[in-house]
Design a protein around this motif. Structure first.
Motif, PDB file in Angstrom:
ATOM      1  N   GLY A 384       0.728  -1.127   0.149  1.00  0.00           N
ATOM      2  CA  GLY A 384       0.130   0.053  -0.335  1.00  0.00           C
ATOM      3  C   GLY A 384       1.601   1.089  -0.310  1.00  0.00           C
ATOM      4  N   PRO A 385       0.308   2.478  -0.612  1.00  0.00           N
ATOM      5  CA  PRO A 385       0.726   3.466  -0.807  1.00  0.00           C
ATOM      6  C   PRO A 385       1.380   4.062   1.110  1.00  0.00           C
ATOM      7  CG  PRO A 385      -1.394   4.133  -0.711  1.00  0.00           C
ATOM      8  CD  PRO A 385      -1.301   2.789  -0.605  1.00  0.00           C
ATOM      9  N   PRO A 386       2.597   5.007   0.871  1.00  0.00           N
ATOM     10  CA  PRO A 386       3.353   5.016  -0.267  1.00  0.00           C
ATOM     11  C   PRO A 386       4.093   3.513  -0.354  1.00  0.00           C
ATOM     12  CG  PRO A 386       4.752   5.784   2.731  1.00  0.00           C
ATOM     13  CD  PRO A 386       3.055   5.114   2.432  1.00  0.00           C
ATOM     14  N   GLY A 393      14.276 -10.750   1.116  1.00  0.00           N
ATOM     15  CA  GLY A 393      13.628 -11.701   1.831  1.00  0.00           C
ATOM     16  C   GLY A 393      12.554 -10.735   2.592  1.00  0.00           C
ATOM     17  N   GLU A 394      12.337  -9.519   2.314  1.00  0.00           N
ATOM     18  CA  GLU A 394      11.105  -8.909   2.424  1.00  0.00           C
ATOM     19  C   GLU A 394       9.699  -9.462   1.424  1.00  0.00           C
ATOM     20  OE1 GLU A 394       9.847  -5.240   4.756  1.00  0.00           O
ATOM     21  OE2 GLU A 394      12.168  -5.276   4.866  1.00  0.00           O
ATOM     22  N   VAL A 395       8.601  -9.865   1.908  1.00  0.00           N
ATOM     23  CA  VAL A 395       7.922 -10.076   0.449  1.00  0.00           C
ATOM     24  C   VAL A 395       7.001  -8.960   0.481  1.00  0.00           C
ATOM     25  CG1 VAL A 395       5.333 -11.532   0.381  1.00  0.00           C
ATOM     26  CG2 VAL A 395       7.161 -12.491   1.200  1.00  0.00           C
ATOM     27  N   GLY A 396       7.022  -8.886  -1.141  1.00  0.00           N
ATOM     28  CA  GLY A 396       5.634  -7.736  -1.324  1.00  0.00           C
ATOM     29  C   GLY A 396       4.816  -7.704  -2.507  1.00  0.00           C
ATOM     30  N   ARG A 417      -3.618   4.566 -14.044  1.00  0.00           N
ATOM     31  CA  ARG A 417      -3.132   4.711 -12.742  1.00  0.00           C
ATOM     32  C   ARG A 417      -3.271   3.941 -12.013  1.00  0.00           C
ATOM     33  NH1 ARG A 417      -6.827   8.407 -13.434  1.00  0.00           N
ATOM     34  NH2 ARG A 417      -8.314   7.369 -11.653  1.00  0.00           N
ATOM     35  N   GLU A 418      -4.052   3.265 -11.791  1.00  0.00           N
ATOM     36  CA  GLU A 418      -3.628   2.256 -10.622  1.00  0.00           C
ATOM     37  C   GLU A 418      -2.416   1.470 -10.844  1.00  0.00           C
ATOM     38  OE1 GLU A 418      -7.187   0.667 -10.243  1.00  0.00           O
ATOM     39  OE2 GLU A 418      -8.462   2.263  -9.267  1.00  0.00           O
ATOM     40  N   PHE A 425       5.807  -0.167 -12.788  1.00  0.00           N
ATOM     41  CA  PHE A 425       4.440  -1.418 -12.663  1.00  0.00           C
ATOM     42  C   PHE A 425       4.058  -2.010 -12.286  1.00  0.00           C
ATOM     43  CE2 PHE A 425       2.946  -5.198 -14.590  1.00  0.00           C
ATOM     44  CZ  PHE A 425       1.354  -4.681 -14.772  1.00  0.00           C
ATOM     45  N   LEU A 426       3.082  -2.388 -11.467  1.00  0.00           N
ATOM     46  CA  LEU A 426       3.018  -2.729 -10.309  1.00  0.00           C
ATOM     47  C   LEU A 426       2.210  -4.254 -10.779  1.00  0.00           C
ATOM     48  CD1 LEU A 426       1.162   0.316  -8.130  1.00  0.00           C
ATOM     49  CD2 LEU A 426       3.861  -1.158  -7.966  1.00  0.00           C
TER      50      LEU A 426
END
Length: 565
Positions: A384-386, A393-396, A417-418, A425-426
């Motif tokens: 989530g923002p920001p 090692g961290e999951v995102g 936009r999202e 690019f997410l």
């Protein structure tokens, strides 16, 4: 002035490619031009035992492009392709590009209602198809419904008769494609630029129903050249390779990684209309194919073919599995039979689809997708923002940027936009990066199913099942499938007094509503379905249950794989 530090994956895997090479861009017509000029007599395509040279391919492209222009196609217009693997596909694809127009890819697996949705979303002025029984009737239905003004029909028998073909119809708006091939060339060909829109390719994006991803000439050419720069363990000299192309060319993976990339190198494309494991073995053992790019379904069929251990696979220089995850233990068994590395990677329609590859020196493990291909950058960001970058090692969520990343979704500013954050690019994929810069997929953020290499969207299946008169509620999720990678399973509650039905009966009901790749392969009736406190149906509860069930089956011992399932 200090230079920015090199990404960690470049430091750890310097031998994978020339990390400092510039990514060439350009246009689709320009992609083919160097090979045509240098080696017009070289064979470009072998189809049904017939060879088509680069010069002959180029001539057909130019003739069709001239005919399309006479027929009214102008720069910026849209031309839909509803085609199987046939020489008509590359001829039409490059011809539309030569006109400065945009291709709309339609899937041969789509049900009529899905074709209708895609045509309404993109509004093409022309539809190009062929006179095979699985294509022409659907195309004529779309023409009669007014969803496309003009239907151009390529004669399949032009490439050698194989099976039934239909007579060309005498119907307003329907024209034989051959009738366009005698048009004179224009006095001046339209100018085509790298930023021009080349392809509308449907995808689910990161959320929701399928959308049309906008890919430019530059995006596609960049993706081709990104693939060409990756040389780790793959000595693919241009012009010296035979490439099995059996993946459907309407899919971005086959279009870029099999067709465009190898035409650019002047290689021979062994174009196959449908997958047959015996034909694949013949192409490798007898025709000495050097490259095969497949999806897990094809690799499973090969693995389970009796006597596969005795097949001569020594000609293979590059084997790639993509489109869907391949179980780690299956990959290990395949490599033992093939005698070469089975490369895995990751990409999306939105990245055309270049993304990541596993370096030869990396230690393999489940979920590994590798490092970004040259010219690309990837990172793991907070959900989530920001959207802060996370530590190793961290999951995102995996984010990516590069010259191959698409421009957005057609007529959907909100979704576009999202999908981006400050130029990144997410992807919607959850993952992590380790200390060596190797990325791995942990899970998908949404519940999209990848079955046999194709994206399948539970909401579309649920909508079709809801049309059944006995169904009260339904949740569709993806479950593990030894042959397809994943398959759809439907959990159903019945209306009061309604009788239960079998899976076969449900599939028969859905035949005209869903494509073959979307068909549920499992069905379970429940008295009730899990809900949130707000009353929302919860697919994640059923996903967790199925994972526990699969884990229990796995602990009980290995199951056999039936490639005919």
């Amino acid at each position: 002035m200090s230079l920015a530090p090199r990404p960690i994956w470049q430091e750890r895997f310097p031998q994978a490619c020339d990390w400092d090479a510039e990514i060439e861009t350009g246009t689709i017509p320009g992609l083919l031009a160097p090979v045509v000029a240098a080696r017009p007599e070289a064979s470009a395509i072998e189809f049904r035992e017939r060879l088509i040279s680069y010069g002959a391919l180029h001539e057909l492209i130019e003739r069709l492009a001239a005919g399309l222009i006479v027929d009214g196609v102008r720069p910026g217009d849209r031309v839909a392709l509803l085609l199987p693997n046939t020489p008509w596909h590359p001829v039409a694809f490059f011809a539309v590009a030569r006109c400065g127009a945009t291709v709309v890819h339609l899937s041969a697996l789509d049900a009529p209602r899905e074709l209708e949705h895609k045509l309404k979303a993109t509004r093409p002025g022309w539809l190009i198809t062929t006179n095979l029984p699985g294509f022409l009737p659907n195309a004529l239905t779309l023409l009669e419904a007014g969803l496309v003004p003009r239907l151009l029909i390529g004669a399949d028998e032009r490439w050698g008769q194989e099976g039934e073909v239909l007579a060309l119809p005498d119907q307003p708006g329907a024209v034989a494609l051959d009738s366009l091939l005698d048009a004179p060339p224009p006095a001046q060909w339209p100018q085509v630029l790298p930023d021009d829109l080349m392809l509308l390719q449907f995808t689910g994006g990161t959320t929701g129903l399928p959308k049309a991803a906008m890919l430019t000439h530059g995006n596609l050419v960049a993706a081709v050249n990104i693939y060409r720069l990756w040389t780790d363990g793959e000595p693919l000299a241009p012009g010296e390779n035979r490439v099995v192309a059996v993946l459907p060319l309407f899919h971005i993976y086959a279009l870029t990684a099999a067709l465009l990339r190898h035409l650019r190198d002047g290689n021979l494309i062994l174009l196959r209309q449908r997958f047959d494991v015996e034909v694949l073995i013949r192409d490798i053992a007898e025709k000495r194919a050097t490259v095969f790019t497949g999806v897990p379904t094809m690799w499973f069929a090969l693995l389970n073919r009796p006597g596969v251990e005795q097949v001569d696979f020594s000609s293979l220089r590059s084997c790639v599995s993509g489109g869907a995850p391949l179980p780690f233990e299956v990959q290990t068994r395949l490599e033992g039979i093939l005698g070469t590395r089975l490369n895995n990677g990751w990409g999306m329609t939105e990245t055309a689809p270049a993304g990541a590859r596993v370096p030869k020196m990396a230690r393999l493990r489940p979920g590994l997708i590798g490092v970004p291909l040259p010219g690309l950058a990837m990172k793991i960001v907070a959900l989530g923002p920001p959207r802060a970058e996370l530590a190793p090692g961290e999951v995102g969520e995996i984010a990516i940027r590069g010259p191959n990343v698409f421009k957005g979704y057609l007529d959907d500013e909100d979704a576009t936009r999202e999908a981006f954050d400050e130029g990144w690019f997410l992807t919607g994929d959850l993952g992590r990066m380790d200390e060596d810069g190797l990325f791995e997929i942990v899970d998908r953020r949404k519940n999209m199913i990848i079955s046999g290499g194709f994206n399948v969207y539970p909401v579309a299946i649920e909508g079709a099942i809801y049309e059944h008169p006995a169904v009260r509620e339904v949740i569709v999720i993806g479950i593990d499938d030894a042959y397809r990678g994943q398959a759809a399973k439907a959990f159903v509650t019945l209306k009061a007094g309604a009788a239960a039905f079998t899976l076969d009966e449900l599939q028969a009901f859905l035949k005209d509503r869903l494509g073959r790749h979307e068909m549920p392969r499992a069905l379970e009736f429940r008295d009730s379905l899990p809900r949130s406190a707000a009353g929302k149906l919860l697919a994640k509860v059923l996903i967790a249950e199925e994972r526990e069930k699969q884990a229990g089956l796995a602990s009980a011992g290995p199951a056999s794989i039936d490639p005919a399932a």
